[in-house]
Enzyme design. Structure first.
Site, mmCIF file in Angstrom:
data_model
loop_
_atom_site.group_PDB
_atom_site.id
_atom_site.type_symbol
_atom_site.label_atom_id
_atom_site.label_comp_id
_atom_site.label_asym_id
_atom_site.label_seq_id
_atom_site.Cartn_x
_atom_site.Cartn_y
_atom_site.Cartn_z
ATOM 1 N N HIS A 190 -3.257 -9.762 11.922
ATOM 2 C CA HIS A 190 -2.642 -8.533 11.429
ATOM 3 C C HIS A 190 -2.379 -7.672 12.672
ATOM 4 O O HIS A 190 -3.262 -7.501 13.508
ATOM 5 C CB HIS A 190 -3.587 -7.816 10.457
ATOM 6 N N GLU A 235 0.834 -1.202 0.000
ATOM 7 C CA GLU A 235 0.000 0.000 0.000
ATOM 8 C C GLU A 235 0.865 1.247 0.000
ATOM 9 O O GLU A 235 0.389 2.359 0.216
ATOM 10 C CB GLU A 235 -0.965 -0.002 1.189
ATOM 11 N N CYS A 292 -3.634 -2.871 4.356
ATOM 12 C CA CYS A 292 -2.791 -3.987 4.800
ATOM 13 C C CYS A 292 -3.233 -5.331 4.225
ATOM 14 O O CYS A 292 -2.627 -6.357 4.521
ATOM 15 C CB CYS A 292 -2.771 -4.045 6.321
HETATM 16 N N1 ACO Z 1 0.517 3.381 30.511
HETATM 17 C C1 ACO Z 1 -0.162 2.326 30.038
HETATM 18 N N2 ACO Z 1 -1.148 2.415 29.114
HETATM 19 C C2 ACO Z 1 -1.473 3.645 28.657
HETATM 20 C C3 ACO Z 1 -0.827 4.801 29.128
HETATM 21 C C4 ACO Z 1 0.217 4.636 30.112
HETATM 22 N N3 ACO Z 1 0.903 5.679 30.567
HETATM 23 N N4 ACO Z 1 -1.363 5.863 28.506
HETATM 24 C C5 ACO Z 1 -2.315 5.385 27.660
HETATM 25 N N5 ACO Z 1 -2.386 4.035 27.746
HETATM 26 C C6 ACO Z 1 -3.227 3.133 26.975
HETATM 27 C C7 ACO Z 1 -4.656 3.548 26.798
HETATM 28 O O1 ACO Z 1 -5.433 3.194 27.930
HETATM 29 C C8 ACO Z 1 -5.014 2.743 25.564
HETATM 30 O O2 ACO Z 1 -5.182 1.379 25.892
HETATM 31 P P1 ACO Z 1 -6.620 0.695 25.830
HETATM 32 O O3 ACO Z 1 -7.047 0.725 24.410
HETATM 33 O O4 ACO Z 1 -6.430 -0.673 26.342
HETATM 34 O O5 ACO Z 1 -7.480 1.563 26.689
HETATM 35 C C9 ACO Z 1 -3.754 2.790 24.734
HETATM 36 O O6 ACO Z 1 -2.713 3.129 25.647
HETATM 37 C C10 ACO Z 1 -3.777 3.778 23.574
HETATM 38 O O7 ACO Z 1 -4.071 5.045 24.073
HETATM 39 P P2 ACO Z 1 -5.308 5.906 23.530
HETATM 40 O O8 ACO Z 1 -5.271 7.216 24.214
HETATM 41 O O9 ACO Z 1 -6.553 5.099 23.585
HETATM 42 O O10 ACO Z 1 -5.087 6.067 21.975
HETATM 43 P P3 ACO Z 1 -4.149 7.052 21.148
HETATM 44 O O11 ACO Z 1 -4.797 8.357 20.991
HETATM 45 O O12 ACO Z 1 -2.766 7.019 21.647
HETATM 46 O O13 ACO Z 1 -4.178 6.315 19.725
HETATM 47 C C11 ACO Z 1 -4.246 4.556 18.138
HETATM 48 C C12 ACO Z 1 -3.928 4.950 19.571
HETATM 49 C C13 ACO Z 1 -5.712 4.900 17.826
HETATM 50 C C14 ACO Z 1 -4.013 3.094 17.950
HETATM 51 C C15 ACO Z 1 -3.312 5.375 17.205
HETATM 52 O O14 ACO Z 1 -1.998 5.009 17.463
HETATM 53 C C16 ACO Z 1 -3.608 5.185 15.741
HETATM 54 O O15 ACO Z 1 -4.463 5.867 15.176
HETATM 55 N N6 ACO Z 1 -2.853 4.263 15.036
HETATM 56 C C17 ACO Z 1 -3.042 3.993 13.625
HETATM 57 C C18 ACO Z 1 -4.339 3.266 13.304
HETATM 58 C C19 ACO Z 1 -4.274 1.769 13.547
HETATM 59 O O16 ACO Z 1 -3.229 1.176 13.647
HETATM 60 N N7 ACO Z 1 -5.472 1.112 13.573
HETATM 61 C C20 ACO Z 1 -5.543 -0.327 13.703
HETATM 62 C C21 ACO Z 1 -6.229 -1.056 12.580
HETATM 63 S S1 ACO Z 1 -6.010 -0.303 11.011
HETATM 64 C C22 ACO Z 1 -4.331 -0.497 10.523
HETATM 65 O O17 ACO Z 1 -3.782 -1.544 10.591
HETATM 66 C C23 ACO Z 1 -3.632 0.685 10.006
#
Ligand code: ACO
Length: 448
Positions: free
Chosen positions: A246, A82, A116
């Site tokens: 994945h 991709e 993906c």
């Molecule tokens: N210690 C431990 N855990 C923590 C801490 C900390 N200090 N701070 C945050 N977390 C946890 C949160 O609780 C959350 O876990 P949970 O889901 O079990 O509640 C996790 O860390 C992520 O934090 P969030 O605030 O929920 O999310 P964030 O705004 O950081 O974004 C996301 C995460 C959405 C995955 C982002 O990285 C993203 O958009 N990534 C790309 C999209 C993606 O990969 N999607 C997956 C399928 S599609 C694909 O493959 C592209």
């Protein structure tokens, strides 16, 4: 052709990486957010001398050399990616350089793209070719190659990069159970790349997580239904030995497996024990939508599934945790981790794989493993891939250098008329690297 599937594999990832712990501190994120919250250890990235084409040249050359395959023996080459470098010319055509110099231009196949999922589409195409009446008796090759980079922000730590090559043919140690498959495809804007001037996607992170889990549930339903029709009995988690997902980041993999257990609970599968029944009982009346929002369900199902996760999923997580999201290569890198950890121990086992590509396309499918004959044996594949050796010989970069590289690559994306530093000092011998993009956007590579 019988037992068509994967005869051999090779993996390549850039030797350059950042520690998620260091990135966390650099980004000002709370401690543990990337390492525990996302479940990631390191993130590999391409410097200015590597890209999806160089990585795929490296991995295909290495596959042919290490398994001593004559390039003339290849009749099909399918690429999944991709990472768009050219809107018309396929990555496959760049790889033809390897075969042309051996006098083989009789090779079918081009690139497949949908986030993906492209690698899985390429793999299915290639397997179907070997199973079809157009097969000419030669091998196929499938390549998954991607560089996953995100704009600064919460998605950036979920980047990564790698290329995987798989040799496809009959009597494979890793054979498809082609009747056992469930797909779910639908029109969603969860992650897409509408800005053709940028390598970065537009991403709705939360939506993409829900879409992923919904697709998994739906694929599992179809899969179970097909299994039950064929085998005349219910399918449950106990009918497969390993589950490969994945892996955009490890936390989503943990949630996914927990979700499958919740599915078994809702279908009243015999594999669900009393403790699980008691813990999940309170959630049985949730509607589908509510079940994706419930934090308590997420926690309870993750807790209940932990011992099974450790046995059936944990051995698949090494490379995705160490390298990051590799987009099309991610699922197959997770599978490579399983081969690395269990190799010959996988003989006779059934492995389920879940492929997800945003937008969205998803399939859950089944593989049956056999030890196989050298050089196409489970143990030899693990030896050739040398995952431990490749991980050990990497070079850690500080986050500042990573960010600097991302900035440079933003300028380089879609650009012409430049030469690279040609600095290949960190690359291992045999690695291809980008030397120049000329005024007519033609790309030139050299081999270390
Ligand atoms: N210690 C431990 N855990 C923590 C801490 C900390 N200090 N701070 C945050 N977390 C946890 C949160 O609780 C959350 O876990 P949970 O889901 O079990 O509640 C996790 O860390 C992520 O934090 P969030 O605030 O929920 O999310 P964030 O705004 O950081 O974004 C996301 C995460 C959405 C995955 C982002 O990285 C993203 O958009 N990534 C790309 C999209 C993606 O990969 N999607 C997956 C399928 S599609 C694909 O493959 C592209």
């Amino acid at each position: 052709a019988k037992n068509v599937g994967i005869l051999a594999m090779e993996i390549y990832f850039p030797p350059t990486f950042v520690q998620q712990e260091a990135l966390e501190a650099h980004d000002g994120a709370s401690k543990g957010k990337y390492t525990i919250g996302l479940g990631q250890d390191c993130l590999a990235f391409c410097t200015e001398v590597e890209d999806v084409i160089s990585m795929s040249l490296t991995v295909v050359t290495s596959l042919l050399e290490k398994y001593q395959i004559d390039p003339k023996q290849i009749g099909r080459l399918d690429v999944g990616s991709e990472t768009v470098i050219d809107k018309s010319k396929s990555i496959k055509t760049f790889l033809m350089q390897i075969f042309e110099k051996c006098g083989n231009t009789d090779i079918e196949g081009v690139d497949s793209t949908n986030a993906c999922y492209g690698g899985t589409a390429a793999l299915f195409n290639c397997v179907n070719w070997v199973e079809s009446s157009s097969w000419d008796g030669r091998y196929g090759i499938v390549v998954c190659t991607d560089s996953a980079v995100y704009a600064e922000g919460p998605a950036r730590p979920t980047g990564g990069a790698a290329a995987i090559a798989m040799l496809i043919g009959p009597d494979a140690p890793i054979a498809f159970e082609s009747k056992l498959r469930g797909s779910h495809m639908s029109h969603v804007y969860d992650f897409y790349k509408p800005n053709l001037a940028s390598e970065y996607p537009v991403v709705d992170g939360k939506l993409s997580q829900t879409c992923y889990l919904f697709a998994l549930d739906t694929c599992y339903k179809y899969f179970c239904h097909k299994y039950e029709k064929l085998e005349g009995k219910q399918f449950s988690l106990s009918d497969a030995d390993y589950f490969v997902f994945h892996s955009p980041y490890n936390k989503l993999v943990q949630k996914s497996f927990a979700r499958l257990l919740f599915n078994d609970f809702m279908r009243n599968a015999s594999s669900i024990d009393d403790i699980a029944k008691e813990k999940l009982g309170p959630f049985s009346s949730l509607t589908g939508d509510e079940s994706y929002q419930s934090r308590d369900l997420e926690k309870a199902s993750q807790q209940v599934s932990k011992p099974l996760y450790d046995a059936k999923v944990q051995p698949t997580t090494l490379i995705p945790k160490q390298v990051g999201n590799m987009y099309t290569a991610s699922l197959y890198a997770a599978f490579a981790s399983l081969l690395h950890n269990k190799n010959s121990g996988l003989a006779g086992k059934r492995v389920l794989l879940f492929s997800y590509g945003s937008g969205l396309t998803a399939t859950l499918f089944s593989l049956r493993l056999h030890e196989g004959q050298h050089p196409f044996s489970l143990s030899n594949i693990a030896t050739v891939m040398d995952v431990a050796g490749k991980l050990k010989s990497r070079h850690e970069f500080p986050p500042e250098k990573f960010v600097e590289t991302m900035k440079l690559m933003e300028h380089r994306y879609g650009a012409n008329d430049f030469v690279t530093s040609k600095d290949c000092s960190l690359l291992s011998p045999g690695t291809y690297y980008l030397t120049e993009v000329d005024s007519k956007y033609r790309r030139f590579y050299a081999k270390k």
